[in-house]
Design a protein around this motif. Structure first.
Motif, PDB file in Angstrom:
ATOM      1  N   GLY A 375      17.101   5.802  46.427  1.00 47.33           N
ATOM      2  CA  GLY A 375      17.161   7.414  46.842  1.00 47.33           C
ATOM      3  C   GLY A 375      15.915   7.496  47.198  1.00 47.33           C
ATOM      4  O   GLY A 375      14.760   6.909  46.302  1.00 47.33           O
ATOM      5  N   SER A 376      15.412   8.230  47.959  1.00 50.93           N
ATOM      6  CA  SER A 376      14.117   8.668  48.440  1.00 50.93           C
ATOM      7  C   SER A 376      14.102  10.118  48.693  1.00 50.93           C
ATOM      8  O   SER A 376      15.068  10.783  49.210  1.00 50.93           O
ATOM      9  CB  SER A 376      13.297   7.609  49.431  1.00 50.93           C
ATOM     10  OG  SER A 376      14.077   8.024  50.504  1.00 50.93           O
ATOM     11  N   VAL A 377      12.909  10.799  48.650  1.00 51.55           N
ATOM     12  CA  VAL A 377      12.729  12.139  49.168  1.00 51.55           C
ATOM     13  C   VAL A 377      11.308  12.301  49.764  1.00 51.55           C
ATOM     14  O   VAL A 377      10.347  11.719  49.182  1.00 51.55           O
ATOM     15  CB  VAL A 377      12.987  13.274  48.045  1.00 51.55           C
ATOM     16  CG1 VAL A 377      11.820  12.813  46.892  1.00 51.55           C
ATOM     17  CG2 VAL A 377      12.946  14.551  48.598  1.00 51.55           C
ATOM     18  N   SER A 378      11.162  13.122  50.878  1.00 49.46           N
ATOM     19  CA  SER A 378      10.060  13.268  51.149  1.00 49.46           C
ATOM     20  C   SER A 378       9.850  14.768  51.434  1.00 49.46           C
ATOM     21  O   SER A 378      10.730  15.239  52.357  1.00 49.46           O
ATOM     22  CB  SER A 378       9.545  12.437  52.550  1.00 49.46           C
ATOM     23  OG  SER A 378       8.231  12.825  52.988  1.00 49.46           O
ATOM     24  N   GLU A 379       8.574  15.309  51.127  1.00 50.07           N
ATOM     25  CA  GLU A 379       8.642  16.979  51.095  1.00 50.07           C
ATOM     26  C   GLU A 379       7.406  17.271  51.847  1.00 50.07           C
ATOM     27  O   GLU A 379       6.463  16.748  51.122  1.00 50.07           O
ATOM     28  CB  GLU A 379       9.297  17.580  49.988  1.00 50.07           C
ATOM     29  CG  GLU A 379      10.371  17.413  49.502  1.00 50.07           C
ATOM     30  CD  GLU A 379      10.792  17.904  48.219  1.00 50.07           C
ATOM     31  OE1 GLU A 379      11.954  17.895  47.762  1.00 50.07           O
ATOM     32  OE2 GLU A 379       9.828  18.568  47.815  1.00 50.07           O
ATOM     33  N   SER A 380       6.919  18.396  52.496  1.00 53.21           N
ATOM     34  CA  SER A 380       5.699  18.832  52.881  1.00 53.21           C
ATOM     35  C   SER A 380       5.930  20.400  53.073  1.00 53.21           C
ATOM     36  O   SER A 380       7.090  20.532  53.593  1.00 53.21           O
ATOM     37  CB  SER A 380       5.255  18.006  53.977  1.00 53.21           C
ATOM     38  OG  SER A 380       6.093  18.242  55.304  1.00 53.21           O
ATOM     39  N   ASP A 381       4.847  21.046  52.806  1.00 52.74           N
ATOM     40  CA  ASP A 381       4.987  22.416  53.147  1.00 52.74           C
ATOM     41  C   ASP A 381       3.408  22.868  53.339  1.00 52.74           C
ATOM     42  O   ASP A 381       2.673  22.685  52.739  1.00 52.74           O
ATOM     43  CB  ASP A 381       5.274  23.086  51.735  1.00 52.74           C
ATOM     44  CG  ASP A 381       5.448  24.462  51.906  1.00 52.74           C
ATOM     45  OD1 ASP A 381       6.338  25.113  52.355  1.00 52.74           O
ATOM     46  OD2 ASP A 381       4.211  25.216  51.739  1.00 52.74           O
ATOM     47  N   ILE A 382       3.509  23.509  54.649  1.00 54.75           N
ATOM     48  CA  ILE A 382       2.188  23.728  55.356  1.00 54.75           C
ATOM     49  C   ILE A 382       2.309  25.324  55.720  1.00 54.75           C
ATOM     50  O   ILE A 382       3.230  25.722  56.191  1.00 54.75           O
ATOM     51  CB  ILE A 382       1.937  23.079  56.533  1.00 54.75           C
ATOM     52  CG1 ILE A 382       1.741  21.438  56.110  1.00 54.75           C
ATOM     53  CG2 ILE A 382       0.405  23.651  57.196  1.00 54.75           C
ATOM     54  CD1 ILE A 382       1.729  20.656  57.456  1.00 54.75           C
ATOM     55  N   THR A 383       1.125  25.947  55.065  1.00 60.06           N
ATOM     56  CA  THR A 383       1.022  27.414  55.327  1.00 60.06           C
ATOM     57  C   THR A 383      -0.152  27.727  55.883  1.00 60.06           C
ATOM     58  O   THR A 383      -1.155  27.333  55.088  1.00 60.06           O
ATOM     59  CB  THR A 383       1.550  28.286  54.215  1.00 60.06           C
ATOM     60  OG1 THR A 383       2.655  28.213  53.828  1.00 60.06           O
ATOM     61  CG2 THR A 383       1.433  29.894  54.499  1.00 60.06           C
TER      62      THR A 383
END
Length: 794
Positions: A375-383
């Motif tokens: 299982g894998s997860v990739s998250e990004s958040d740009i403001t």
């Protein structure tokens, strides 16, 4: 200088009692089954030393003199092999796993072969455009920052003339064409500060200290690899020391502060390996290593738990966890910042994780079944908050960009490998990936002011919560037709639930060993790759209804053709030349005549957000010739020269052939290193490494200055896309250091200084429109930067 002098004095006083350990596992290369009773001999020593492997194929050579050593492995009916340049230290056991191949005629005599060839991949079915790399190479090369991506930039066919990111351009392909795999399963972008849909980043999250020898492939991949057009990084984690506990502490400007621990685990001869890193600049509060004054914070943890051999087979649990964040504050930024602007506060967060359970069980005497669930997860958040009327009494801040991307992936992979005879090996398997994608992109850039509030409207370009599955079965085999001719052939299939497309991809390679010093290789492969998610899920307003008009796009299609010639120039020298052609079709282009193609995406943190209603009618090609001349490490030095001359072109829907942004034209890398034994025992090392790189400039689309000034944002002259070229790229790196082995304990030290871009050459990063000055500014890449590092092993 006083400290450096003291290190030299210390190294010269160490005694002659220094020894280390070489150990590992010997397996049959075709069946991958351990070999009982294989003979392992230490060469070139005054006192003969040897051992044999146990029931599990393991061997241990103790009391090995410190320094670079060579071993020879032999087994009745198999070809003998010699492994040179094994680095033996007091601080850590040298683990050398070796694969032997059965003699063609199954005679009770061995065939003596020369030293191993690093240009041969670990995957026995990859015969062309493939090379293995080691931990030592990742850490040794100057300017590499202990980054596997930057290491690959030294190989023929690879271009990466961007000091700010480790994107890998393989033979003119976009970096999004690269496939990352870990322990046999695809993984998300394994880089800190990574962006949705990309494969590179500023800082690698792959810790080289946990890697075993791994493969890098650049064309005509074997049938087990799919959903990639450009290249494959096939990484594997090594196992921890199953006999005793070992520890490593180290620090470096780029790699950060790091600790590694390994040792025996459980009751079944298992082991554990765990390593953690944290950014050094984040701890001390310094700015990024060139390119920005903002402080990057990042950490990662890698682990591999081997539960040992049981009656149910071997189980292991592996994973990587990484997190990163950086704040670019407009008041602290200047116009030369590589990533941010003076009139904006930009906040970037990203993290990713991979956890997998691997099971392997031997079936009979010549087959095995390997299964991985991960299982894998990739998250990004740009403001981004933009300042309007900056530095005036009317200054105010508004939310200008908001991008949140989450990808969760469940993967199942299983393969069955069987050695049918000493001439035939069969491998078949299936890979199933389920993607859960949640993404939001809202932006004001280039948008009208329809609501009349005086600001561009905050427009939604992506708002998706979707699920899709990619299924990839394959079958392949290796057929040793004669002593000189080996055929690898197979078929890969791919089905996607989003576009409901099914494709069959034949793959084949043929190797002809002319004599002991020369061989000729041919390769062909048909490959497909899905269009990246940031393009597939773009919104379009069609008659007042928001529709994702790209989601049904077909896979991009590519035919690879390769011919290569290898020759041994001497006992420690080799040369290789490869000629290739890649024909690409079904690329995504606009339905009306334009210069756009999806083949031009992927060289930055962002993708175009206005390319909707795309159709699969774009084409392109990559072709070139590559030369590698290599001096393997011997007599205290090594050398590597790689040269690539290539052409990368594409056609958009307007039918005009253009340079792709990755068409540098040529890349030349020269690397060399020298070691000098010092001290009474001459078992400590003073070392020097250098790297010189030349490359053609990247092609870019010129800016329409007048239109940009009128619009208030950058407007490109897309009718003449990628018609201009930056100046050629040049960089010289120089590294030197000292390795010290303890005289009485299992301890070793290593110090180094790495002067990157020693001449402070001003390589172009980008030319961009400055909306504050209404001018076009040129921003250069990172200039001279002194890296450093220290490693303590015990």
């Amino acid at each position: 200088m006083k400290k450096l002098f003291l290190l030299f004095v210390l190294s010269s006083t160490l005694s002659y009692a220094q020894t280390g350990i070489i150990k590992g596992k010997i397996i049959d290369k075709q069946s991958e089954i351990p070999l009982l009773g294989a003979t392992v001999e230490l060469l070139d020593t005054e006192k003969p030393m040897g051992t044999v492997t146990d029931d599990d194929g393991y061997y241990v050579l103790e009391n090995v003199p410190i320094g670079r050593q060579s071993i020879r492995i032999s087994y009745i009916g198999f070809e003998t092999i010699t492994i040179p340049n094994i680095v033996v230290t007091t601080g850590k056991d040298a683990v050398i796993d070796v694969s032997l191949i059965e003699s063609f005629d199954q005679l009770d005599a061995v065939i003596i072969t020369p030293e191993t060839n690093k240009d041969r991949s670990i995957n026995k079915l990859a015969a062309v455009s493939a090379r293995q790399f080691s931990l030592e190479e990742v850490n040794r090369f100057s300017g590499g920052r202990s980054d596997v991506g930057r290491l690959a930039a030294n190989f023929a066919g690879v271009s990466s003339p961007d000091d700010s990111r480790n994107d890998i351009v393989v033979r003119g392909n976009s970096p999004v064409g690269l496939l990352w795999r870990l322990e046999g399963v695809p993984i998300p972008n394994p880089n800190h500060f990574s962006a949705f849909g990309t494969t590179g980043g500023p800082v690698s999250a792959i810790n080289p200290n946990v890697l075993k020898n791994s493969d890098f492939l650049t064309s005509a991949f074997p049938a087990e690899y799919g959903n990639a057009l450009g290249g494959v990084f096939d990484l594997g984690f090594r196992k921890g020391n199953k006999d005793e506990y070992e520890y490593t502490l180290q620090a470096g400007a780029f790699t950060g502060v790091e600790a590694t621990a390994e040792g025996p685990f459980g009751k079944n001869n298992g082991s554990f390996l765990v390593a953690g890193r944290y950014s050094l600049v984040g701890i001390i509060g310094a700015g990024a290593a060139g390119g920005s004054v903002a402080t990057p914070n990042y950490f990662d943890v890698s682990f591999n738990l081997d539960f040992g051999d049981t009656k149910w087979g071997n189980f292991s649990l592996f994973g990587i966890l990484g997190d990163s964040n950086i704040d670019f504050l407009g008041d602290e930024i200047d116009e030369d910042d590589l990533f941010a602007a003076e009139d904006e506060d930009l906040f970037v967060r990203s993290n990713f994780g991979v956890v997998g359970l691997k099971h392997r069980i031997t079936i009979g005497n010549s087959s095995y079944l390997k299964t991985v669930i991960s299982g894998s997860v990739s998250e990004s958040d740009i403001t981004a908050n933009r300042f309007i009327d900056k530095d005036t009494p009317q200054e105010r801040s508004i939310l200008y960009t908001e991008a949140t991307n989450n990808e969760a992936r469940l993967t199942f992979s299983t393969l069955f490998n069987s050695k049918l005879s000493n001439k035939t090996t069969l491998r078949t398997g299936i890979l199933i990936e389920n993607f859960g994608v949640e993404a939001v992109l809202r932006d004001r850039e280039e948008q009208p002011d329809i609501n009349g509030d005086g600001d561009p409207d905050l427009t939604s370009f992506i708002d998706i919560d979707d699920n899709l599955t990619l299924i990839q079965p394959y079958i392949q085999g290796q057929f040793r037709l004669t002593k000189s001719i080996t055929l690898n052939a197979g078929i890969h299939a791919q089905y996607g639930t989003l576009n409901e497309q099914f494709v069959l991809e034949p793959r084949a390679s043929l190797s002809y060993k002319i004599n002991s010093n020369n061989s000729l290789n041919f390769g062909y492969g048909l490959h497909h790759q899905s269009v990246v998610f940031p393009l597939l899920f773009l919104n379009e307003n069609v008659n007042g209804e928001i529709i994702q008009t790209n989601r049904d796009l077909d896979f991009v299609r590519s035919n690879h053709y390769v011919i290569g010639y290898d020759t041994k120039l001497g006992s420690d020298w080799r040369a290789k030349i490869e000629v290739y052609r890649q024909d690409i079709s079904d690329a995504a282009v606009e339905a009306f005549p334009s210069s756009y193609s999806s083949l031009t995406e992927g060289a930055d943190f962002e993708f175009d957000n206005d390319r909707v209603s795309l159709i699969n009618e774009g084409t392109g090609f990559n072709q070139g010739i590559e030369l590698t001349i290599e001096k393997f490490f011997s007599k205290g030095y090594y050398g590597l020269l790689t040269t690539s001359i290539f052409e990368s072109k594409y056609e958009g829907s307007d039918g005009i052939e253009r340079n792709s942004p990755f068409n540098n034209g040529y890349v030349i890398n020269f690397l060399a290193g020298r070691e000098f034994p010092i001290g009474k025992a001459r078992k400590n090392m003073l070392f020097f490494d250098t790297r010189v790189s030349f490359a053609g400039g990247r092609y870019f689309t010129p800016i329409d200055l007048e239109a940009s000034q009128e619009a208030g944002f950058e407007v490109l002259q897309e009718d003449i896309a990628f018609s201009e070229q930056y100046d050629d790229y040049f960089r010289w790196d120089l590294k030197f250091g000292l390795k010290i082995n303890s005289s009485s304990k299992k301890i070793s030290h290593q110090f180094y200084f790495d002067f990157q871009n020693l001449t402070n050459n001003e390589n172009v990063f980008v030319r961009r429109f400055n909306r504050l000055t209404n001018e076009i500014n040129q921003v250069d890449q990172i200039g001279f930067f002194p890296d450093f590092g220290y490693r303590f092993q015990f």
